[in-house]
Structures are given as structure tokens and as C-alpha cells.
Design a protein around this motif. Sequence first.
Motif, PDB file in Angstrom:
ATOM      1  N   GLY A  49       3.565  -8.723  -9.102  1.00  0.00           N
ATOM      2  CA  GLY A  49       2.134  -8.726  -8.815  1.00  0.00           C
ATOM      3  C   GLY A  49       1.775  -8.566  -7.347  1.00  0.00           C
ATOM      4  O   GLY A  49       0.616  -8.369  -7.009  1.00  0.00           O
ATOM      5  N   ASP A  50       2.736  -8.651  -6.475  1.00  0.00           N
ATOM      6  CA  ASP A  50       2.521  -8.540  -5.046  1.00  0.00           C
ATOM      7  C   ASP A  50       3.871  -8.234  -4.441  1.00  0.00           C
ATOM      8  O   ASP A  50       4.873  -8.721  -4.966  1.00  0.00           O
ATOM      9  N   PRO A  51       4.008  -7.481  -3.387  1.00  0.00           N
ATOM     10  CA  PRO A  51       3.015  -6.721  -2.635  1.00  0.00           C
ATOM     11  C   PRO A  51       2.621  -5.395  -3.286  1.00  0.00           C
ATOM     12  O   PRO A  51       3.090  -5.089  -4.379  1.00  0.00           O
ATOM     13  N   LEU A  52       1.746  -4.672  -2.577  1.00  0.00           N
ATOM     14  CA  LEU A  52       1.321  -3.358  -3.045  1.00  0.00           C
ATOM     15  C   LEU A  52       2.170  -2.288  -2.367  1.00  0.00           C
ATOM     16  O   LEU A  52       2.655  -2.483  -1.261  1.00  0.00           O
ATOM     17  N   ARG A  53       2.330  -1.183  -3.070  1.00  0.00           N
ATOM     18  CA  ARG A  53       2.982  -0.034  -2.433  1.00  0.00           C
ATOM     19  C   ARG A  53       1.881   0.960  -2.126  1.00  0.00           C
ATOM     20  O   ARG A  53       1.228   1.454  -3.049  1.00  0.00           O
ATOM     21  N   ILE A  54       1.642   1.198  -0.850  1.00  0.00           N
ATOM     22  CA  ILE A  54       0.539   2.090  -0.492  1.00  0.00           C
ATOM     23  C   ILE A  54       1.060   3.373   0.133  1.00  0.00           C
ATOM     24  O   ILE A  54       2.195   3.418   0.634  1.00  0.00           O
ATOM     25  N   GLU A  55       0.250   4.401   0.069  1.00  0.00           N
ATOM     26  CA  GLU A  55       0.636   5.680   0.659  1.00  0.00           C
ATOM     27  C   GLU A  55      -0.382   6.065   1.710  1.00  0.00           C
ATOM     28  O   GLU A  55      -1.582   6.077   1.453  1.00  0.00           O
TER      29      GLU A  55
END
Lengths: 75, 721
Positions: A49-55
Motif C-alpha cells: 500500500g505504500d510507497p508509490l512508484r511515480i514516473e
Amino acid sequence: MSSSLAEIALGRSARVARVDGPRAFRRRLLEMGLVPGTEVKVVTVAPLGDPLRIEIRGGQWSLRRKEAAQIAVEL
Amino acid sequence: MSDECCDPAPAVTVPGRPQIALAGNPNVGKTTLFNALTGSSAKVSNYPGITVERRTGELKLPTCTADLHDLPGTYSLNARSAEEQITLDALTGLHGDKAPDAVIVCVDATQLARSGYLLLQCRELGARSVVALTMVDEAGSAAPDPKALSRLIGREVVAVTARTGRGLEELRAAVDRALRAERRSDWVWTPSPALRASLDAVKEALPAEWRSQQRLGVDLPGSDDAIALWALTCIDSGEEADELVGVPATLRAAVEARHAGKDVDDESVLGRWHWLDREVDKLIHKTPDRSLTQKIDRVLLHRAAGFAAFLGVMALLFMALFTGAQPLIDLVDHFFKWIGAELRGVLGAGIFTDFIVDGVIAGVGAVMVFLPQILMLFLFLGFLEDCGYLARVAYLMDRIMRSMNLHGRAFVPMLFGFACAVPAITATRTMERRRDRILTMMVVPLMTCSARLPVYTLIIGALIRGSRVTQSLLMVGMYAFSVTTSLAAAWVMSKTVKPLKAKRLPFIIELPPYRWPRVPDVLRMMWGKSSMFLREAGTVILGCSIALWALLYFPRELPKGSPDYAALIEKAPSAEQKAELAAEEQAAHLEASYGGRLGHAIEPALSPLGFDWKIGVGLIGAFAAREVFISTLGIVYAVGGDADEQSQPLRTHLQRHYTPLTGLSLMIFFALAMQCMSTLAVVRRESRSWRWPAFLFGYMTVLAWVVSCLVYQGGRLLGFG
């Protein structure tokens, strides 16, 4: 419409509007290229649920939800 | 010929051997380039006072030979912590070392804008820079044209592929030319009048040795501006105090007087990024193909499959370290025992022989026995790091580790802790921040390492009477106990010990594209780190081994009234009786040794835990390694030093002397106490201070004593024992 990076739907692109938070924290994110106007997307969420994978800018980063909440984005 | 570029050529002073720095973001192929440029001349060492590896090698240039320094990978030069400061110092010459004569900046062809940011900072500082454009093969047709990039930034740009050696000669020639170029400070953005005023005021406060005239040998106002900007950006006090070292008080005061804040950050960071976004876009017409990484991540970062794959990789790693290394460890162990036995035969009996065999040779063996695991560990870690998976481990595990205020990457060292704390602590290097590394080092020794296993086996087998199931459950319980205590200890320390408190820095980790690791790079790193372990931790472990041997050996005098063992052995009719008497003599010597006396002396402190002086001596012996407890106890009980955890005579002695409650108390003590000098030695090395091993020893000993005491006294109150 504006919200934080922690709230946008997976796979949806948005633009960075503003980075909040303590000075050093904020500068680190800005220096990595999360400057206002940059296109950003949440690719996936980690299994727990955490962390996020961002682009951003063709690169992928792991960022905690709490920290993503400091980044205001515009859809 | 060879000193042509080393001459004080017109307009440039490069006295002595030119010093070249290699800078770049993490994951841009910087280390591969470094290895390709320096070949086998590279040396790994540490920056003083800090565990950041420093790689230096020889760089052959067309007209001379230079030293090449591989700087830690960084996204920006705005240093706030001691670690980040290394790169800044090394590039600017702010502390100690002089500024490099030229800088090779690695720019990732697939991440042009982001790596260009660091390049812009280097240009502002007035570094003579050359750009090595890396990852060109990976970028394919998305790579920018080096010539166009060179025109844009006014520095030479060479496309390199370290794997094939393409571009290396051009790069050497370009560095050679750069050494002769004049220093220039180029800014792509102009400070506003308000910032200008602040820069001028802060510049006034710069100490003379921080000014360009002294750092660079030439007066370069733009470079001084860059230092002043760094000071305005990074020097902070109060809530958000920086961790910089060596900042003069006058400079600090000058910065504080300007009340710089987020607006300075915005102006400088956005100034650079706006330029990059505008100009770099013109050079890039395509985005690089990342479909392979995306496909792999779809599996490896998948909710279910990703977790399963992760557990699989970790299990494999663990098995390799736990069982795979065992034959090699046994081999090393037997080898040193064999050498010792052979030498004993050659030298004959005597104190000198005992010193060489039991002190020195056994001590070297105690160091070398770690080598198989250390080599394997760095081989696997190097592979996982270079292929990009280690960053993803942090992503997958962050949620769990963070709840205990540990770094996501602390998972790997904690897991290795089940095998041995020594390699596990060296694995903390994969974390960038000192605070994260130290906190992990402080809790890894609580994990049930393989050396505790035989001790538990002996105690459970001898003292805990019950079915096999009860005994197995107790063993599993000891593992669960160790995981719980280490996680709880991390949480408590992160709340109470000031240097270990969590900092409010973003946990932003790059998830680089998957790449095949280069075997030579991985092997070179494995060897460099392992040999550094032998050099630095090994010498401390050897010294401690010898000291411990002496403690349990001297003064070699038995108390008055002791039997004359030599005569008795002489007279004994059978070989069995001779052996028995020899064991008794050994036991008498151990009791009379300084260590034996120490065991007696600490008995009052140990009796509340249910231990007698014999266990006390065993605990002292266990400092060499926890399993040595068994052989020391074997000597104390005169069953011989070759007793192992299965030894029936030893078990019988234990049953006669101790209760199950003492056994439980002893196991708890072993689970919690810092009974391992090798761990202390390696913490000393990794933390670069005596303070942390002392703290580790102190807190674990107190914890062990208190909990064992509670268990023993509580058990007695309840009527056990």
C-alpha cells in the motif's frame, strides 16, 4: 482541478503545481526535476500500500504516500 | 613529453600530477566508466571519518598521467549532510584536498535533463569540465547529438560506451585539452537583484581559503557566487539545521542575517530547470525504449507475484550465505587447524608455540573464516545493485521497515543477520544516510546468528527436558524472539537516541532501468570491498583474538597445593587416565588464568541470572565467537576443548550443575548480549568511531542482564528451578 499526487488515480497523468513541505525536503524534490509544470504519473503502488512508484521525465522513482501528499498537482 | 601538460602552461597552473574528478548521478554508468578508464590501477579506500568509499586510479592521458577520483553519485551539489558534502568538497576544494584540475561529468543520454542539472552546477562552480555522454547504446536513436550538446553547453562532449571501449580515447584527449583550458564560471540564469545582494553579502564572509583565488588559483567571481549560493541554500539552523561540518561561524552568521528561504531555492533550482526544459527539449526527439523494464516490473513489482519473487530471491541469497558458504568456511577452519597442528609438531611444546598456534594462527583463522561469506555477500549485492533490483527491494519493503523507522534497504542486512552479523553489517553500506546505516548496525546483532545455534542446541539438549516438539518449538521461539527484539530495539532507539532519530528528508529512490551487470565491475567491487574488510576489520579481530587468548592462557601458574600433573600423567597406567589428567590440568590452568579469575570476579554480577563462575569464563571465551562458549565450557568441566554441542559428557555435567531455568536464562542472555568481538570490530570500522561499538556493547549487555535476571528471578518466584 487540483489535488495532491497521493490522491490521483493510478496511471493518470497530472502536472506538478506546487511542492510544499520543509525547505530541504522540498528542494530535494525540485532538484530531481519535480518542478511546477512537470508531467507526473503514479504508475503502481507497492504491495503493502505504500510507497508509490511515480514516473517523471522518463525516470521512475519510489516516493512515500505522505511525501506525495506534499506535491500539489493539476489534472 | 610526459610532463607537457604538467608544465605551468600559459594561463593555467597545474602543478604536479593533474587531479581529475569523475562526477555524475547514481545509475549513469559512472563506475563502469571509471573501471574502463583506470583499468587495474584502481584502489578502494574510505574518505576519512566516514564510510563512503573512495576510488582512485591512474588515468593515462595523451601527454601525461593523472589521478582519477570517482566521486559518490549525486543528483545535486547542494550538500546538507556529511556524506553529500564529500562530493561538494571534492569538486570545490573547500576542505583539505585541492580542487580537481578537471572534472569528467557523466551525463546519461537517456536522462539528459536530470543529469544536465549536475553539469550546470559544475559549470557555475568554475570546474574545467568534459562531458562523458553515457548510456548512448541504451538510448539508441533517442540519444542526443554530442556536437549539438557541446555547442549548447560550451564544453567538450564525448559519447562513450565503456563496455566496448568506444569513445574512451577521445575522452582522454578531451580531458587533456581541458587541463589547458582557462577556468570559466558559466551561469544559465541570472540572479534577481535581491538574490544578488545576498550573494554579495555572503561572499564577503567567505574565508580566504574558500575564495576562488585560493581554491582554484584564479580569481573567478562566478565561482565565488556559486559557493555563496550553496551557503545560502544549504546552511540552516534551528528546526531544519544542516549537518555540515567545518562551516566557519562568520559565514553561518552572514547567511542567517540574509534570512534566505524557499525563494532562494526556487530561484536557483527553477532557473536551472527552466533552461534545461527549454534547451534540452531541442536536442531530444524521442523517448528511449523502456518496454523491457516495464515488462519485468510488471512481474517483479506485482502485488502477489512481485512479493513471491522477492521472497524467492531473498531465500536464495540466504541459503547461499547460510548453507552454501558452509563447506568453504569448514575448509578455511580445517586449513588453519591443520597448519596449527603441523606447526605444533615442528615447534614442540611451550609458551611460544601456544602463542603462535592458539594466538596468532587461530586469530588469522578467525578473520579468514569470514571471507567466504563476505565474498559471496558482495558478489550478490553487487549483482543485485547493478542490475537495479536492490532499489526495488527498498520499494517493496519500505512499508514494513519504515514502521520501525528503518530504511527499506535495511531488510537485506537484517536477513543476513541470521547467518552472521559481520557480513550483515558490511551490507549496511547500500544505504546512503549515516543515520540509517548506524541504526541498522545497532539492531542486526540481535538477530539469531548461526554461532548462537550450537549454544542453543547444547542448552536445549542438556537442560530443557521435554519432547522433541517442545525443544523444536523453543528453538523457533528463540528466532521469533530475536526478530521481535531487533525490530522493537530499532523503534525505541529511533525515538530516544538523538543521532538515530528519523530525519525529515524525502525518501525518494530512483528505480533505474534493469541492466545486465558487467561481470568485471561486480568482481572488482567484490574484491575491493572484501580486501578492505580484511585490512581494516581483520586487523582488529586478529588483535582481539590474541588478547583474548592471552587472557585465558596466562599467567600459567597453578595455585599452591595443586597436584603435580606432569608427574601424575607420567605415572598414569592407561592412555585414558592420561587424557583425563591432561584435561584436568587444562581446566586448572583455565581457572587460574586472568580470564578464569575474571570469571570468579564477575560471579556476584552473574548469580542473579543463575550463572556461576564457570559460565562466566565461558561467556568471556565466547567473545572470540559465540560457539567458543561450548569448547571453553568443555575445558572448564575437564571434558576437553574439543567438546561440541552434541558432547554427552558435557551435557551430563551441565545437567548435574544447572536447572532448566538457568538454561532459559542463559539462552536469553545469549540472544541479547553483545558476545562477539568481530561484530564490535566491524561496527567500529563501518561507523568510523569507537562510540558506536561502545554504545552497542553497553546497551546489549544491560538489556541481556536485565531480561535474563527478570526471567531467572521471576521463574524462581513462580516456583521453577
